[in-house]
Design a protein around this motif. Structure first.
Motif, PDB file in Angstrom:
ATOM      1  N   ARG A 210       1.376  -1.465   0.165  1.00 53.96           N
ATOM      2  CA  ARG A 210      -0.260  -0.439  -0.277  1.00 53.96           C
ATOM      3  C   ARG A 210       0.752   0.947  -0.056  1.00 53.96           C
ATOM      4  NH1 ARG A 210      -3.774  -2.580   4.189  1.00 53.96           N
ATOM      5  NH2 ARG A 210      -5.703  -3.330   3.007  1.00 53.96           N
ATOM      6  N   ALA A 211       1.969   1.546   0.182  1.00 57.06           N
ATOM      7  CA  ALA A 211       2.814   1.761   0.622  1.00 57.06           C
ATOM      8  C   ALA A 211       3.314   2.551  -0.548  1.00 57.06           C
ATOM      9  CB  ALA A 211       3.851   1.906   2.403  1.00 57.06           C
ATOM     10  N   LYS A 212       3.932   1.621  -1.250  1.00 60.05           N
ATOM     11  CA  LYS A 212       4.307   2.092  -2.892  1.00 60.05           C
ATOM     12  C   LYS A 212       2.787   2.954  -3.385  1.00 60.05           C
ATOM     13  CE  LYS A 212       6.962  -1.905  -3.271  1.00 60.05           C
ATOM     14  NZ  LYS A 212       6.371  -3.477  -4.141  1.00 60.05           N
ATOM     15  N   GLY A 213       1.430   2.731  -2.997  1.00 58.52           N
ATOM     16  CA  GLY A 213       1.101   3.563  -3.931  1.00 58.52           C
ATOM     17  C   GLY A 213      -0.047   2.680  -4.729  1.00 58.52           C
ATOM     18  N   GLN A 214       0.340   1.196  -4.302  1.00 57.97           N
ATOM     19  CA  GLN A 214      -0.837   0.444  -5.366  1.00 57.97           C
ATOM     20  C   GLN A 214      -2.252   0.344  -5.332  1.00 57.97           C
ATOM     21  OE1 GLN A 214      -0.703  -1.414  -7.946  1.00 57.97           O
ATOM     22  NE2 GLN A 214       1.245  -2.285  -7.598  1.00 57.97           N
ATOM     23  N   THR A 215      -2.606  -0.229  -6.268  1.00 59.91           N
ATOM     24  CA  THR A 215      -4.127   0.002  -6.049  1.00 59.91           C
ATOM     25  C   THR A 215      -4.716  -1.140  -4.917  1.00 59.91           C
ATOM     26  OG1 THR A 215      -4.734  -1.496  -7.976  1.00 59.91           O
ATOM     27  CG2 THR A 215      -4.502   1.069  -8.085  1.00 59.91           C
ATOM     28  N   VAL A 218      -4.670  -4.542  -6.355  1.00 57.66           N
ATOM     29  CA  VAL A 218      -3.589  -5.191  -6.919  1.00 57.66           C
ATOM     30  C   VAL A 218      -3.259  -5.434  -5.692  1.00 57.66           C
ATOM     31  CG1 VAL A 218      -1.586  -5.124  -7.789  1.00 57.66           C
ATOM     32  CG2 VAL A 218      -3.115  -3.408  -8.999  1.00 57.66           C
TER      33      VAL A 218
END
Lengths: 323, 325
Positions: A210-215, A218
């Motif tokens: 989530r911290a990567k900005g992943q939706t 996914v």
């Protein structure tokens, strides 16, 4: 990996010998004489004696077992059915496709429904939809197959006339049995998916994703599901293996000529070679399913894979050294 | 655009369960300039990680909730932002190095893919280019690029933390939050990892929030420090303010508990007592129950924030007279 599969296939041999011995002894020492059952009350003692001699039933126990196993190993001969006088192998093989088809369809249905609902349930824990799904799965697990099968026939065949009540020839025939068998399996898979996912989505690496900005989609379907797969594969494998042994009640209710029905009929008639062959066959199928499950584990989890295969880099390094 | 990259105003974060409310962060304010690095220091449970997760907008909800306050990143309020915009910023402009490298990496994906993932998310480049970029990032943190297709279990703890750092820096973030990046590592590796972070930060113009309980680390890397206690910032200022003109009794206690090389001591001098239960924060000054200087006034009302010298804030009743305000 191939080496691993080969080793696992070798390990099946003692399992199958064990199973064959146990089932052979059980049937040998079981009360009741095949000759009485097959030939009926009117047979003379001479007839019975002849029958026993013909089938080698007058020989000592271990000799009988040895002869039987010799046939199995050398010719794949599981004996001859007392009833139809046909080889057991052929009888099973005639029935197996229907069972395989029913199992495959049910498990497919169960996986699609179970995994999807399980994930939705886990990501919305304690929501209305989660409570609904959990309650339905409780019903699904506890509802007996035969009762559900009959209810489906009453509703969808008798009352609504949507689907035929028995047989297994056309796709319309497949629906009710597949739903009947699949309900139980999908409830199990759903519960396992839910609990497995609940544990995984609290892990740190999910937060990292989530911290990567992943939706969110996914994060759940890729990062979390892949980690949650091991227990799910286990349940799916167990269900599938069990079903391949024949969904006895469902096959009886829907008059499907599958392995389960074959076994029940054989037991009723004391058709010993049929029972023995059937059990041995089921044990064989179960072992194969377990092997497939183990191979699937290693696809799901690299940590398991690395136990069977040497890591690529190390191989490359040794190759470099050699050169 | 101002030069302030991050501004937190009166942030309050609670974890609400059926029975209790954990007041993890109670009205903290921080401001961070571009290229500046801030050390967030405090004991376990002081609310440091919660603060960091608030900036990332990754507070687990439920039970966590940002009750009030603003977190302005380049003027935009992160709290009120749409989820899609948050995702654009996360991992790209603001990224985080997590505390425990053992659990921060996904065990079933290759480390390379995990780095490439963040690159592909935020930069519109091909899979092949992302792979190359991920390998470059691995090299940058001192791991051979060929190890791209390996899985986290094939790496040691220190190397995993390097991978996590590579992942956090892959998109050249403007703000990096490092949450105790060395706590889970042994001492020699700690030093390597800190050197690495320091090396990668210099000249990049990236702002850093370093969460730690190690005052020495802060002295080495940061320009500013904020001392957190029970969800509050009790002292906040530049390094000279904090280290040479220590004001708050808690900070004094923290320095006092660090053993001094020039003195012959038999025992450490810890701060007496325990941090208050975050479900029952004291009504007055949060540090009053443990404070050697506490008086009746301290437990009566919350301590005011006093600017004792320009840019040096102390949250204490006793410093009111000495301050410039």
């Amino acid at each position: 990996m191939i080496k691993f599969i080969f080793r696992r296939l070798l390990m099946m041999i003692p399992v199958l010998i064990g199973v064959s011995f146990v089932i052979f002894s059980m049937l040998y020492f079981a009360p009741g004489d095949a000759a009485d059952v097959i030939l009926g009350d009117l047979a003379t003692p001479e007839d019975k004696q002849l029958f026993r001699a013909e089938h080698g039933l007058d020989k000592p126990f271990l000799v009988q077992y040895f002869n039987y196993m010799k046939g199995v190993v050398t010719e794949g001969d599981l004996g001859t059915s007392y009833v139809t006088r046909q080889p057991v192998t052929i009888e099973i093989m005639e029935r197996f496709p229907a069972t395989l088809q029913l199992s495959a369809m049910s498990v497919f249905l169960a996986v699609v429904i179970g995994v999807t609902v399980g994930i939705i349930s886990a990501t919305r824990q304690y929501s209305f939809i989660d409570h609904l799904a959990t309650s339905l799965s409780m019903i699904g697990v506890s509802m007996p197959n035969f009762w559900q099968g009959m209810m489906l026939i009453i509703i969808f065949s008798v009352a609504l006339r949507w689907f035929p009540p028995s047989g297994f020839s056309t796709p319309m025939h497949w629906v009710l049995p597949a739903v009947t068998v699949g309900t139980n399996a999908s409830a199990n898979i759903m519960r396992m998916t839910r609990s497995s996912m609940l544990e995984i989505i609290r892990q740190d690496y999910i937060r990292t994703a989530r911290a990567k900005g992943q939706t969110e989609a996914v994060v759940i379907w890729k990062h979390a599901l892949k980690n949650a797969l091991i227990p799910i594969i286990t349940v799916v494998g167990l269900s599938f293996g069990r079903l391949l042994g024949g969904a006895v009640l469902t096959e009886s209710i829907f008059s499907i000529a599958g392995v389960g029905k074959l076994m029940v009929d054989a037991i009723k008639l004391k058709n010993f070679p049929m029972v023995q062959g059937g059990v041995l066959f089921i044990a064989f199928v179960m072992s194969i399913v377990n092997l497939v499950v183990d191979v699937l584990y290693s696809f799901a989890d690299p940590r398991i894979r690395s136990m069977y295969t040497r890591p690529r880099t190390r191989k490359a390094a040794t190759a470099k050294e050699a050169a | 655009m101002s030069d302030t990259i991050l501004e937190i105003k009166d942030l309050v974060v609670h974890y609400v369960t059926d029975r209790t409310t954990v007041r993890a962060v109670n009205g903290i304010s921080i401001s961070l300039e571009r290229g500046e690095s801030l050390g967030l220091v405090g004991e376990t449970g002081a609310g440091k990680t919660t603060t960091a997760l608030s900036i990332m907008q990754l507070i687990p909800d439920p039970p966590g909730r940002i009750v009030s306050g603003e977190i302005r990143y380049e003027g935009e309020d992160l709290v009120a932002m749409s989820p899609a915009r948050k995702r654009e910023i996360r991992g790209n402009q603001v990224s985080m190095i997590f505390q425990d490298p053992m659990t921060a990496l996904n065990p079933v994906l290759t480390v390379g893919d995990q780095i490439a993932e963040v690159v592909r998310l935020h930069q519109k480049i091909s899979r092949a280019k992302a792979t190359v970029k991920a390998q470059e990032m691995l090299e940058l943190v001192g791991i051979p690029g060929e190890r791209y297709p390996e899985y986290p279990h094939q790496f040691s703890g220190g190397m995993k933390q390097r991978v996590v750092i590579a992942m956090a820096l892959a998109c050249d973030p403007k703000l990096l939050i490092a949450d105790e990046p060395t706590t889970a590592l042994d001492v020699t590796i700690q030093d390597q990892v800190l050197d690495l972070i320091e090396k990668l930060m210099t000249g990049s113009g990236t702002s850093l929030i370093l969460i730690t309980h190690d005052l020495g680390v802060v002295a080495e890397i940061c320009q500013k420090a904020a001392i957190m206690y029970a969800g509050e910032i009790v002292e906040y200022g530049t390094l000279p303010h904090i280290y040479q003109n220590t004001q708050h009794p808690y900070t004094v206690g923290l320095f006092g508990s660090v053993p001094n090389l020039n003195e012959d001591v038999d025992r450490l001098r810890p701060i007496k007592g325990l941090m208050p239960d975050p479900t029952e924060v004291p009504a007055g000054c949060v540090f009053a129950p443990r404070c050697p200087e506490a008086s009746a006034e301290c437990s009566a009302a919350p301590a005011p924030v006093v600017e004792v010298e320009p840019g040096h804030f102390v949250k204490c009743h006793k410093r009111r007279g000495g301050g410039s305000k």
